[in-house]
Enzyme design. Structure first.
Site, mmCIF file in Angstrom:
data_model
loop_
_atom_site.group_PDB
_atom_site.id
_atom_site.type_symbol
_atom_site.label_atom_id
_atom_site.label_comp_id
_atom_site.label_asym_id
_atom_site.label_seq_id
_atom_site.Cartn_x
_atom_site.Cartn_y
_atom_site.Cartn_z
ATOM 1 C CG ASN A 1 25.951 54.156 -22.089
ATOM 2 O OD1 ASN A 1 26.282 54.830 -21.104
ATOM 3 N ND2 ASN A 1 26.231 52.869 -22.189
ATOM 4 C CG MET B 1 32.660 51.810 -14.220
ATOM 5 S SD MET B 1 33.867 52.629 -15.285
ATOM 6 C CE MET B 1 33.299 52.084 -16.915
ATOM 7 C CB SER B 2 30.459 54.900 -8.782
ATOM 8 O OG SER B 2 29.146 55.164 -9.235
ATOM 9 C CB ALA C 1 26.817 58.210 -15.590
ATOM 10 C CB SER D 1 29.535 61.092 -14.991
ATOM 11 O OG SER D 1 30.584 60.391 -14.405
ATOM 12 C CG HIS E 1 33.679 63.013 -11.724
ATOM 13 N ND1 HIS E 1 32.689 62.470 -10.954
ATOM 14 C CD2 HIS E 1 33.748 62.264 -12.833
ATOM 15 C CE1 HIS E 1 32.186 61.414 -11.564
ATOM 16 N NE2 HIS E 1 32.813 61.270 -12.713
ATOM 17 C CG HIS F 1 35.094 56.780 -9.989
ATOM 18 N ND1 HIS F 1 35.310 58.129 -10.122
ATOM 19 C CD2 HIS F 1 33.787 56.571 -10.262
ATOM 20 C CE1 HIS F 1 34.169 58.711 -10.462
ATOM 21 N NE2 HIS F 1 33.231 57.794 -10.553
ATOM 22 C CE1 TYR G 1 37.514 56.321 -13.301
ATOM 23 C CE2 TYR G 1 35.543 55.015 -12.890
ATOM 24 C CZ TYR G 1 36.140 56.231 -13.182
ATOM 25 O OH TYR G 1 35.375 57.344 -13.347
ATOM 26 C CD GLU G 2 39.195 58.876 -9.693
ATOM 27 O OE1 GLU G 2 39.769 59.966 -9.631
ATOM 28 O OE2 GLU G 2 38.120 58.633 -9.120
ATOM 29 C CG HIS H 1 34.131 60.245 -19.744
ATOM 30 N ND1 HIS H 1 33.382 59.750 -18.686
ATOM 31 C CD2 HIS H 1 34.591 61.456 -19.345
ATOM 32 C CE1 HIS H 1 33.404 60.636 -17.689
ATOM 33 N NE2 HIS H 1 34.126 61.670 -18.070
HETATM 34 N N1 HPA Z 1 29.079 50.807 -18.391
HETATM 35 C C1 HPA Z 1 29.668 51.106 -17.216
HETATM 36 N N2 HPA Z 1 29.616 52.313 -16.654
HETATM 37 C C2 HPA Z 1 28.929 53.270 -17.302
HETATM 38 C C3 HPA Z 1 28.290 53.037 -18.533
HETATM 39 C C4 HPA Z 1 28.378 51.722 -19.100
HETATM 40 O O1 HPA Z 1 27.837 51.432 -20.201
HETATM 41 N N3 HPA Z 1 27.709 54.211 -18.906
HETATM 42 C C5 HPA Z 1 27.970 55.107 -17.923
HETATM 43 N N4 HPA Z 1 28.717 54.551 -16.957
#
Ligand code: HPA
Length: 278
Positions: free
Chosen positions: A241, A217-218, A120, A37, A68, A90, A92-93, A253
């Site tokens: 973050n 998440m990947s 990310a 991302s 994406h 992903h 989660y999709e 996001h």
């Molecule tokens: N948690 C999970 N996935 C992420 C985060 C997070 O804080 N930041 C970017 N992808």
């Protein structure tokens, strides 16, 4: 869960299509690189690029995540032939782990010996700040899914060794590249969760206790697949973050994308210098 074929046969079909689209300019890639991302800008650095929308690649589903782009790009980076994926699938999709890992099979079928993942991630290590880069030393699979569940595909390892999922030599090469281009590079453990919610502060404290440095998440299903089919893997997290509860900010996001873009220049320099060393 949708049942889209994700085995060797499907990967061979996808690879044949990609080679045909590139035509006479095709060269066996030194690496297959997935851009996380906000990190898609590296694809613009490719020379002699042939761009193929994911929707044209047989067996690839539609990408549903904003930011994406969903393109496979064949070209040269630092004068080395590479294949890049701007976007990924992903869990989660709604995809199962096998589909999340399918592009790795395709990169393998295209002849790439090395898999480079980027993502990310939230910083769990308290000293991490948005914009830091972390070389993944190891991972924890808290997705509780595995792309290898089911019948073993021809050529796959049934019980892959995971004592060095992230290749030590490639990690050394990445550190060397970071020094050469003067990009600070941390190293730590990535923990994969299925998402799509960000974590709660209590979950982040749990992850910290478990030994995670970053959370995302990947990447985990992809690297499992790379190991099972004999590709060497290396991965870099862009800390976008501080993980939930470690700062007063709420997570979004949009912020993740923005932080990804702000680190893009350093990330691109790092990966170019790495590819040059392959
Ligand atoms: N948690 C999970 N996935 C992420 C985060 C997070 O804080 N930041 C970017 N992808």
């Amino acid at each position: 869960m949708k049942t889209i074929p994700v085995g060797v046969t499907a990967a061979t079909t996808a690879a044949a299509y990609i080679r045909e689209r590139v035509g006479a300019a095709w060269q066996t890639p030194v690496a297959g690189i997935v851009l996380g991302s906000g990190l898609g800008g590296l694809a613009d650095r490719l020379e002699d690029a042939v761009r193929i929308p994911f929707s044209h690649v047989p067996g690839f589903p539609q990408v549903t995540v904003a930011g994406h782009a969903g393109q496979l790009i064949v070209g040269t980076l630092a004068s080395r032939p590479v294949v890049m994926l701007a976007g990924r699938f992903h869990m989660y999709e709604g995809h199962d782990a096998g589909l999340a890992a399918f592009p790795v099979r395709v990169l393998h079928a295209l002849g790439a010996p090395v898999y480079v993942a980027s993502n990310a991630a939230g910083g769990v290590r308290r000293t991490f700040e948005a914009g830091d880069l972390m070389l993944i030393a190891d991972h924890m699979n808290l997705m509780f899914r595995n792309p290898l569940i089911g019948p073993t595909e021809q050529g796959d390892e049934r019980f892959p060794d995971m004592s060095d999922p992230y290749d030590p030599q490639l990690r050394a090469l990445m550190r060397e590249a970071a020094q050469a281009v003067n990009v600070p590079l941390h190293e730590g453990v990535y923990c994969g969760l299925v998402g799509p919610t960000y974590e709660t502060p209590a979950e982040v404290r749990m992850l910290e206790k478990l030994g995670a440095d970053a959370v995302g998440m990947s990447t985990v299903p992809e690297v499992i697949m790379a190991r099972a089919i004999g590709m060497r893997a290396v991965a870099v997290s862009c800390i976008t973050n501080k993980a939930a509860g470690l700062s007063h900010e709420k997570l979004s996001h949009a912020e993740v994308m923005e932080a990804g873009r702000s680190v893009a220049g350093r990330f691109e320099g790092l990966i170019s210098a790495f590819v040059q060393r392959l």
